[in-house]
Write an enzyme that holds these catalytic residues in place. Structure first.
Site, PDB file in Angstrom:
ATOM      1  N   ARG A  52       0.821  -1.216   0.000  1.00 43.17           N
ATOM      2  CA  ARG A  52       0.000   0.000   0.000  1.00 43.17           C
ATOM      3  C   ARG A  52       0.855   1.266   0.000  1.00 43.17           C
ATOM      4  O   ARG A  52       0.390   2.355  -0.321  1.00 43.17           O
ATOM      5  CB  ARG A  52      -0.986  -0.010   1.185  1.00 43.17           C
ATOM      6  CG  ARG A  52      -1.965   1.135   1.139  1.00 43.17           C
ATOM      7  CD  ARG A  52      -3.156   1.074   2.093  1.00 43.17           C
ATOM      8  NE  ARG A  52      -3.064   0.150   3.207  1.00 43.17           N
ATOM      9  CZ  ARG A  52      -2.301   0.305   4.292  1.00 43.17           C
ATOM     10  NH1 ARG A  52      -1.525   1.368   4.404  1.00 43.17           N
ATOM     11  NH2 ARG A  52      -2.294  -0.604   5.242  1.00 43.17           N
ATOM     12  N   TYR A 105     -16.347  18.662 -13.948  1.00 42.47           N
ATOM     13  CA  TYR A 105     -16.708  17.246 -13.968  1.00 42.47           C
ATOM     14  C   TYR A 105     -17.868  16.983 -13.009  1.00 42.47           C
ATOM     15  O   TYR A 105     -17.872  17.494 -11.885  1.00 42.47           O
ATOM     16  CB  TYR A 105     -15.482  16.421 -13.549  1.00 42.47           C
ATOM     17  CG  TYR A 105     -15.727  14.940 -13.545  1.00 42.47           C
ATOM     18  CD1 TYR A 105     -16.112  14.291 -14.705  1.00 42.47           C
ATOM     19  CD2 TYR A 105     -15.581  14.197 -12.386  1.00 42.47           C
ATOM     20  CE1 TYR A 105     -16.352  12.922 -14.714  1.00 42.47           C
ATOM     21  CE2 TYR A 105     -15.807  12.828 -12.383  1.00 42.47           C
ATOM     22  CZ  TYR A 105     -16.201  12.204 -13.550  1.00 42.47           C
ATOM     23  OH  TYR A 105     -16.434  10.865 -13.558  1.00 42.47           O
ATOM     24  N   ASP A 174      -7.358  20.441 -12.965  1.00 39.93           N
ATOM     25  CA  ASP A 174      -7.738  19.153 -13.537  1.00 39.93           C
ATOM     26  C   ASP A 174      -7.311  19.165 -15.007  1.00 39.93           C
ATOM     27  O   ASP A 174      -7.862  19.903 -15.821  1.00 39.93           O
ATOM     28  CB  ASP A 174      -9.257  18.938 -13.412  1.00 39.93           C
ATOM     29  CG  ASP A 174      -9.695  17.550 -13.876  1.00 39.93           C
ATOM     30  OD1 ASP A 174      -9.108  17.026 -14.843  1.00 39.93           O
ATOM     31  OD2 ASP A 174     -10.647  16.991 -13.286  1.00 39.93           O
ATOM     32  N   LYS A 199      -8.881   8.387 -19.160  1.00 40.27           N
ATOM     33  CA  LYS A 199      -9.315   8.965 -20.426  1.00 40.27           C
ATOM     34  C   LYS A 199      -8.164   8.912 -21.444  1.00 40.27           C
ATOM     35  O   LYS A 199      -7.626   7.871 -21.687  1.00 40.27           O
ATOM     36  CB  LYS A 199      -9.814  10.388 -20.169  1.00 40.27           C
ATOM     37  CG  LYS A 199     -10.743  10.508 -18.940  1.00 40.27           C
ATOM     38  CD  LYS A 199     -12.095   9.859 -19.141  1.00 40.27           C
ATOM     39  CE  LYS A 199     -12.922   9.772 -17.881  1.00 40.27           C
ATOM     40  NZ  LYS A 199     -13.177  11.025 -17.195  1.00 40.27           N
TER      41      LYS A 199
END
Ligand SMILES: *Cc1c(COP(=O)(O)O)cnc(C)c1O
Length: 379
Positions: A52, A105, A174, A199
């Site tokens: 992790r 978004y 972003d 994307k």
């Protein structure tokens, strides 16, 4: 090679983040699947301890992304939402003020609700016209999305970042739609460039991923601390697929941008189309500003058709463009955004993601589907 020579982007991107060449080793080492690593003795300074905290496959991808974003360091996440949450929840505390876009978004609205539940004051303004600038007094963090999804509006990142810094606020952008080859938020003054790698960055519609690219190592350490605490970690396979996909980022995004412009021009000139938006389209309200701060304009084109029924017939009539959400894939897709609710768009608003197919074929397919929609055909 002389010291003064700097390789072009297309040259650098195919090697971004790769380890030095070693005899008989693969150019891009395969994914490392490990929940823990052999860890004898003292743990201080150990590069890999527990799965992790770190993974060599993430490290390769993070080096590549940092290189492309011009960042000191990048931190990979399980998704774009994981990366966005990391920034917002690492730096915002009860009583703080955050300035978000009102047209970004669509899950930003859910993040806003969570922030407000935790006592953060959220102010919002639309992306065009740099309207967020008016809300910066006392702000701890400014979140910019440019170009915005799905409206494709653009704001002046440099001007907003300078204004936010004057108020002592941290600036995050972003960068999902542009990709680091289309726009470098850190070079425009931002502190953090955040993106969904789901994307265009990975571009094949088969990976969920996110990242935060940071101006300095101190910011990155905080983001890494958050990731370790909440466990929003990418799988090694996803990280490896993403790194592998970066080698074609330049050719993919160049072709997509070229195709997107051809599609936008064809739609603009078509009588059945009420409105078209694409930052690369000369005459688009965002074009002049986009041309100043972006080096390519992305693969997303939006158009507004008569009404919901017309848009549905249009989507059903497309042969080469699949009806799907998301964007950035090598295969073209489109959807009527109004079907989700949440975006302030007309019922006939369609977001197209333009792939790497032949531009002439795509334009012919769009024209044929518009004609079929006019004749009332639901194929
Ligand atoms: C898709 C998207 C996100 C969220 O990314 P996921 O990988 O789906 O979590 C964030 N911002 C923008 C602009 C997006 O398009």
């Amino acid at each position: 090679m002389s010291d003064a020579h700097r390789d072009a982007e297309a040259t650098r991107v195919v090697r971004a983040g790769l380890p030095p060449e070693e005899a008989y080793a693969p150019p891009l080492p395969g994914p490392v699947f490990a929940a823990h690593y052999h860890l004898p003795g003292d743990v201080d300074g150990a590069p890999y301890t527990y799965g992790r905290d770190g993974n060599p496959t993430w490290t390769g991808l993070e080096r590549a992304v940092a290189e492309l974003e011009g960042a000191a360091e990048a931190v990979a996440f399980a998704s774009g939402m994981g990366a966005m949450s990391a920034v917002l929840f690492t730096w915002l505390r009860p009583g703080d003020v955050a300035v978000l876009p009102s047209d970004g978004y669509n899950l930003l609205a859910s993040l806003r609700q969570r922030l407000e539940d935790f006592g953060v004051t959220v102010r919002t303004a639309p992306t065009p016209g740099d309207a967020q600038r008016e809300l910066l007094a006392g702000a701890r963090l400014l979140w910019i999305e440019s170009p915005s999804n799905p409206g494709l509006d653009v704001c002046d990142i440099r001007a907003l970042a300078d204004a936010a810094h004057a108020h002592g606020a941290l600036v995050a952008v972003d960068n999902t739609l542009a990709t680091p080859l289309g726009q470098r938020p850190l070079a425009l003054g931002a502190d953090l460039s955040v993106a969904s790698g789901t994307k265009a960055l990975t571009g094949h519609g088969d990976v969920l991923l996110g990242y935060v690219a940071c101006r300095d190592a101190g910011l990155a350490a905080q983001v890494r601390g958050w990731r370790k605490t909440v466990g929003a970690i990418p799988g090694p396979m996803e990280a490896w697929l993403a790194h592998r996909s970066l080698a074609t980022l330049e050719v993919r995004t160049a072709r997509q941008a070229e195709n997107a412009l051809a599609v936008a021009e064809a739609l603009r000139d078509h009588p059945e189309v009420t409105a078209v938006r694409h930052p690369g389209l000369p005459g688009d309200p965002a074009h002049a500003l986009a041309a100043r701060q972006m080096s390519r304009f992305g693969c997303v084109v939006s158009c507004t058709l008569e009404d919901r029924e017309f848009a549905e017939r249009f989507l059903a009539g497309l042969r080469l463009v699949g009806e799907a959400t998301s964007f950035g894939s090598v295969r073209s897709t489109a959807e009527r955004r109004g079907r989700w609710g949440g975006d302030a768009v007309p019922e006939g608003f369609v977001r197209l993601s333009v792939g790497v197919e032949d531009a002439g074929d795509l334009v012919a397919d769009l024209r044929s589907a518009l004609g079929a929609a006019r004749r009332g055909e639901l194929s």
